[in-house]
Design a protein around this motif. Structure first.
Motif, PDB file in Angstrom:
ATOM      1  N   PRO A  20      60.882  60.902  80.997  1.00  0.00           N
ATOM      2  CA  PRO A  20      60.741  60.167  79.732  1.00  0.00           C
ATOM      3  C   PRO A  20      61.975  60.353  78.852  1.00  0.00           C
ATOM      4  O   PRO A  20      62.513  61.452  78.737  1.00  0.00           O
ATOM      5  N   ASN A  21      62.427  59.259  78.238  1.00  0.00           N
ATOM      6  CA  ASN A  21      63.617  59.335  77.404  1.00  0.00           C
ATOM      7  C   ASN A  21      63.252  59.591  75.945  1.00  0.00           C
ATOM      8  O   ASN A  21      62.090  59.844  75.611  1.00  0.00           O
ATOM      9  N   SER A  22      64.240  59.526  75.075  1.00  0.00           N
ATOM     10  CA  SER A  22      64.018  59.858  73.665  1.00  0.00           C
ATOM     11  C   SER A  22      63.031  58.909  72.993  1.00  0.00           C
ATOM     12  O   SER A  22      62.280  59.311  72.091  1.00  0.00           O
ATOM     13  N   ILE A  23      63.012  57.646  73.412  1.00  0.00           N
ATOM     14  CA  ILE A  23      62.086  56.678  72.817  1.00  0.00           C
ATOM     15  C   ILE A  23      60.652  57.059  73.139  1.00  0.00           C
ATOM     16  O   ILE A  23      59.774  57.079  72.263  1.00  0.00           O
ATOM     17  N   ALA A  24      60.387  57.384  74.402  1.00  0.00           N
ATOM     18  CA  ALA A  24      59.037  57.764  74.820  1.00  0.00           C
ATOM     19  C   ALA A  24      58.592  59.053  74.140  1.00  0.00           C
ATOM     20  O   ALA A  24      57.457  59.157  73.662  1.00  0.00           O
ATOM     21  N   GLY A 160      65.319  51.789  80.118  1.00  0.00           N
ATOM     22  CA  GLY A 160      64.392  51.257  81.115  1.00  0.00           C
ATOM     23  C   GLY A 160      62.969  51.399  80.625  1.00  0.00           C
ATOM     24  O   GLY A 160      62.602  52.415  80.030  1.00  0.00           O
ATOM     25  N   TRP A 161      62.159  50.378  80.890  1.00  0.00           N
ATOM     26  CA  TRP A 161      60.795  50.369  80.377  1.00  0.00           C
ATOM     27  C   TRP A 161      59.965  51.507  80.933  1.00  0.00           C
ATOM     28  O   TRP A 161      59.133  52.081  80.230  1.00  0.00           O
ATOM     29  N   ASP A 162      60.180  51.850  82.202  1.00  0.00           N
ATOM     30  CA  ASP A 162      59.364  52.900  82.800  1.00  0.00           C
ATOM     31  C   ASP A 162      59.616  54.255  82.157  1.00  0.00           C
ATOM     32  O   ASP A 162      58.746  55.131  82.164  1.00  0.00           O
ATOM     33  N   ARG A 163      60.784  54.456  81.556  1.00  0.00           N
ATOM     34  CA  ARG A 163      61.118  55.725  80.917  1.00  0.00           C
ATOM     35  C   ARG A 163      60.898  55.709  79.406  1.00  0.00           C
ATOM     36  O   ARG A 163      60.920  56.765  78.782  1.00  0.00           O
ATOM     37  N   SER A 164      60.696  54.533  78.835  1.00  0.00           N
ATOM     38  CA  SER A 164      60.636  54.405  77.378  1.00  0.00           C
ATOM     39  C   SER A 164      59.224  54.352  76.812  1.00  0.00           C
ATOM     40  O   SER A 164      59.043  54.409  75.597  1.00  0.00           O
ATOM     41  N   ALA A 265      63.639  51.454  63.375  1.00  0.00           N
ATOM     42  CA  ALA A 265      64.979  52.052  63.328  1.00  0.00           C
ATOM     43  C   ALA A 265      64.915  53.540  63.026  1.00  0.00           C
ATOM     44  O   ALA A 265      65.658  54.340  63.623  1.00  0.00           O
ATOM     45  N   SER A 266      64.018  53.950  62.134  1.00  0.00           N
ATOM     46  CA  SER A 266      63.900  55.363  61.766  1.00  0.00           C
ATOM     47  C   SER A 266      63.358  56.196  62.922  1.00  0.00           C
ATOM     48  O   SER A 266      63.824  57.315  63.164  1.00  0.00           O
ATOM     49  N   VAL A 267      62.384  55.656  63.649  1.00  0.00           N
ATOM     50  CA  VAL A 267      61.827  56.379  64.800  1.00  0.00           C
ATOM     51  C   VAL A 267      62.869  56.515  65.900  1.00  0.00           C
ATOM     52  O   VAL A 267      63.039  57.583  66.498  1.00  0.00           O
ATOM     53  N   LEU A 268      63.593  55.424  66.195  1.00  0.00           N
ATOM     54  CA  LEU A 268      64.637  55.472  67.227  1.00  0.00           C
ATOM     55  C   LEU A 268      65.719  56.482  66.866  1.00  0.00           C
ATOM     56  O   LEU A 268      66.171  57.257  67.725  1.00  0.00           O
ATOM     57  N   GLU A 269      66.141  56.473  65.622  1.00  0.00           N
ATOM     58  CA  GLU A 269      67.199  57.393  65.174  1.00  0.00           C
ATOM     59  C   GLU A 269      66.737  58.837  65.289  1.00  0.00           C
ATOM     60  O   GLU A 269      67.478  59.696  65.773  1.00  0.00           O
ATOM     61  N   TRP A 270      65.519  59.112  64.851  1.00  0.00           N
ATOM     62  CA  TRP A 270      64.985  60.478  64.932  1.00  0.00           C
ATOM     63  C   TRP A 270      64.882  60.930  66.391  1.00  0.00           C
ATOM     64  O   TRP A 270      65.285  62.046  66.722  1.00  0.00           O
ATOM     65  N   GLY A 271      64.382  60.067  67.258  1.00  0.00           N
ATOM     66  CA  GLY A 271      64.236  60.438  68.658  1.00  0.00           C
ATOM     67  C   GLY A 271      65.562  60.697  69.337  1.00  0.00           C
ATOM     68  O   GLY A 271      65.724  61.702  70.061  1.00  0.00           O
ATOM     69  N   GLN A 272      66.543  59.823  69.116  1.00  0.00           N
ATOM     70  CA  GLN A 272      67.825  59.982  69.800  1.00  0.00           C
ATOM     71  C   GLN A 272      68.659  61.110  69.190  1.00  0.00           C
ATOM     72  O   GLN A 272      69.567  61.625  69.840  1.00  0.00           O
ATOM     73  N   ARG A 273      68.335  61.509  67.977  1.00  0.00           N
ATOM     74  CA  ARG A 273      69.035  62.639  67.366  1.00  0.00           C
ATOM     75  C   ARG A 273      68.580  63.963  67.978  1.00  0.00           C
ATOM     76  O   ARG A 273      69.398  64.851  68.231  1.00  0.00           O
ATOM     77  N   TRP A 274      67.285  64.097  68.262  1.00  0.00           N
ATOM     78  CA  TRP A 274      66.733  65.398  68.624  1.00  0.00           C
ATOM     79  C   TRP A 274      66.350  65.551  70.096  1.00  0.00           C
ATOM     80  O   TRP A 274      66.143  66.675  70.561  1.00  0.00           O
ATOM     81  N   PHE A 275      66.219  64.455  70.835  1.00  0.00           N
ATOM     82  CA  PHE A 275      65.812  64.519  72.237  1.00  0.00           C
ATOM     83  C   PHE A 275      66.827  63.739  73.073  1.00  0.00           C
ATOM     84  O   PHE A 275      66.931  62.517  72.936  1.00  0.00           O
ATOM     85  N   ARG A 276      67.547  64.437  73.927  1.00  0.00           N
ATOM     86  CA  ARG A 276      68.652  63.799  74.641  1.00  0.00           C
ATOM     87  C   ARG A 276      68.501  63.949  76.149  1.00  0.00           C
ATOM     88  O   ARG A 276      68.293  65.048  76.660  1.00  0.00           O
ATOM     89  N   ALA A 277      68.614  62.823  76.830  1.00  0.00           N
ATOM     90  CA  ALA A 277      68.589  62.813  78.293  1.00  0.00           C
ATOM     91  C   ALA A 277      69.995  63.078  78.813  1.00  0.00           C
ATOM     92  O   ALA A 277      70.982  62.673  78.173  1.00  0.00           O
ATOM     93  N   PRO A 278      70.140  63.738  79.959  1.00  0.00           N
ATOM     94  CA  PRO A 278      71.478  64.057  80.470  1.00  0.00           C
ATOM     95  C   PRO A 278      72.300  62.818  80.815  1.00  0.00           C
ATOM     96  O   PRO A 278      73.531  62.867  80.792  1.00  0.00           O
ATOM     97  N   GLU A 279      71.625  61.703  81.113  1.00  0.00           N
ATOM     98  CA  GLU A 279      72.361  60.493  81.480  1.00  0.00           C
ATOM     99  C   GLU A 279      73.026  59.819  80.287  1.00  0.00           C
ATOM    100  O   GLU A 279      73.982  59.058  80.448  1.00  0.00           O
ATOM    101  N   GLY A 280      72.507  60.066  79.087  1.00  0.00           N
ATOM    102  CA  GLY A 280      73.025  59.399  77.894  1.00  0.00           C
ATOM    103  C   GLY A 280      71.892  58.769  77.110  1.00  0.00           C
ATOM    104  O   GLY A 280      70.714  58.938  77.435  1.00  0.00           O
ATOM    105  N   PRO A 281      72.194  58.013  76.053  1.00  0.00           N
ATOM    106  CA  PRO A 281      71.154  57.453  75.181  1.00  0.00           C
ATOM    107  C   PRO A 281      70.291  56.414  75.884  1.00  0.00           C
ATOM    108  O   PRO A 281      70.712  55.788  76.871  1.00  0.00           O
ATOM    109  N   ALA A 282      69.098  56.227  75.356  1.00  0.00           N
ATOM    110  CA  ALA A 282      68.177  55.237  75.907  1.00  0.00           C
ATOM    111  C   ALA A 282      68.526  53.826  75.452  1.00  0.00           C
ATOM    112  O   ALA A 282      68.279  52.851  76.161  1.00  0.00           O
TER     113      ALA A 282
END
Length: 328
Positions: A20-24, A160-164, A265-282
Motif C-alpha cells: 500500500p502506498n501513501s494514499i492508501a 496504481g489503483w491496486d496500491r492506492s 489536497a490536504s490528505v494527499l499532502e499529509w500522506g506523502q509527507r509522512w509515509f514514503r514508498a521506496p519506489e517514489g511518490p504515489a
C-alpha cells in the motif's frame, strides 16, 4: 490547534516495496470519524484518557482501540506520567499535529455545503486578525489560489489503483451507535469507505462514465453503482446524458463536489509527507501556471496571511441550537 511540522527523515515511515502506498495508508487512517475526533481533541490540549471519555460520547473500547492505533502509526506518543499506578498521557507527535489542515478543510466544507442539524461544528477564528475565516487553498511555490482544474496529476512510481485503495473499510462506529459530537457525516460518506476513496480519486482524475469507474476502481458493478448513487444523493456528482452516446450516462462533479478538493489536497499532502514508498511518490501533481510541483498552502480568507495550526482557534457557533440551549 497546535502548529504544523515538516517531516524529517527520522520521522518518516518507510512503506514496503510493492505494498500500500501513501494514499492508501493516509486514507486508511483519516477515514475514521473517531480517529479525527480524538486528534481534534488532542490539538485542543487533551492528553489524558479520562479527558477524552468526558469530552464526548466515546466508549472505553473504541477509545482504547483508536489510541493504540494512533500510537502504532506514530500520530500519538504514549508518555508515562506516574508509575504507581502506571498511567500515561497521549501526546500528539509532529505527524499528528500536522493533521490540522485536513481537519480545517473538512470543517469548512461541511459548514459551507452540508448544513446538517446534527453536526455541531465550530467556527474557525484566525488569531492574527481575530476574524472568523475560511481557509483558501494556494500553491506553495507561487502563492496563487488554486482549484483542481489548475493542476495536472500523473501516477508516480508507487502509484496504481491496486496500491492506492485502503485495504479495508475504515469507517467504524462504537457498538453503542454513538457518534462524535462534531459529526462530519458527508465527508465520511466520501472518504470513510475504501470504495468511496477509490471513486473520489477517479472523479478528480477525470473519469466520467460507469465503465471508467469500474475499470479504475477494480470494484464489482454493484459497488460502483452504489457509490455513484451515494455521491449523487449528497450532491457531489451530477448524473447527465452523455453527449457522445444517448445510451451513456456521464457523472461530473458539481460545484459542491469541486469544493471538496482542498480536503483531497490536504490528505494527499499529509500522506506523502509522512509515509514514503521506496519506489517514489504515489502521485505527482504540478501546478499548470508555475509548472512546479504542487504543495498546498492554506491562507486566511480575511487577511490573506498564511495559516498555521497555532494561529487557528475554534469557537462555538452562536447560531448553533445546541450552543444556544447551553447558554440559556
Amino acid at each position: 490547534m497546535a502548529g504544523s511540522a515538516r517531516a524529517s527523515e527520522q520521522q518518516v515511515t518507510r512503506l514496503e516495496a510493492g505494498g500500500p502506498n501513501s494514499i492508501a495508508v493516509a486514507n486508511g487512517i483519516i477515514g475514521d470519524e473517531w480517529t479525527l475526533w480524538i486528534v481534534r481533541m488532542g490539538l485542543n490540549g487533551i492528553t489524558q484518557y479520562n479527558e477524552w471519555l468526558n469530552a464526548g460520547p466515546i466508549s472505553s473500547s473504541v477509545l482504547n482501540s483508536r489510541l493504540n492505533r494512533l500510537v502504532e502509526t506514530d500520530i500519538m506518543q504514549r508518555v508515562e506520567y506516574t508509575s504507581r499506578p502506571v498511567r500515561h498521557d497521549y501526546v500528539l507527535t509532529a505527524r499528528g499535529r500536522s493533521m490540522w489542515p485536513v481537519l480545517l478543510t473538512m470543517w469548512d466544507w461541511e459548514r459551507v455545503w452540508v448544513h446538517s442539524p446534527d453536526a455541531h461544528l465550530p467556527l474557525m477564528q484566525h488569531t492574527l486578525c481575530e476574524q472568523v475565516f475560511s481557509p483558501v487553498l494556494r500553491c506553495e511555490a507561487c502563492d496563487e489560489q488554486v482549484a483542481a482544474r489548475d493542476l495536472t496529476a500523473t501516477e508516480g512510481p508507487s502509484g496504481g489503483w491496486d496500491r492506492s485503495i485502503p485495504a479495508a473499510a475504515t469507517r467504524r462506529r462504537s457498538h453503542s451507535g454513538h457518534r462524535p459530537d462534531a459529526v462530519i457525516d458527508q465527508t465520511m460518506a466520501m472518504i470513510g469507505n475504501r470504495w468511496s476513496v477509490a471513486l473520489l480519486g477517479s472523479v478528480f482524475l477525470g473519469a466520467t462514465r460507469f465503465g471508467q469507474f469500474e475499470q479504475q476502481m477494480g470494484a464489482p458493478p454493484t459497488i460502483v453503482a452504489e457509490r455513484l448513487r451515494t455521491f449523487c444523493d449528497i450532491g457531489v456528482l451530477d448524473k447527465t446524458p452523455s453527449a457522445q452516446r444517448s445510451d451513456w450516462t456521464d457523472y461530473r462533479l458539481t460545484e459542491k463536489g469541486r469544493a471538496f478538493f482542498p480536503v483531497v489536497a490536504s490528505v494527499l499532502e499529509w500522506g506523502q509527507r509522512w509515509f514514503r514508498a521506496p519506489e517514489g511518490p504515489a502521485l505527482r501533481i504540478v501546478h499548470r501556471q508555475c509548472r512546479r510541483t504542487f504543495h498546498p498552502r492554506l491562507t486566511c480568507s480575511v487577511c490573506q496571511a498564511g495559516l498555521r495550526g497555532h494561529s487557528v482557534r475554534t469557537i462555538p457557533d452562536p447560531d448553533d441550537a445546541a450552543v444556544r440551549a447551553t447558554i440559556a
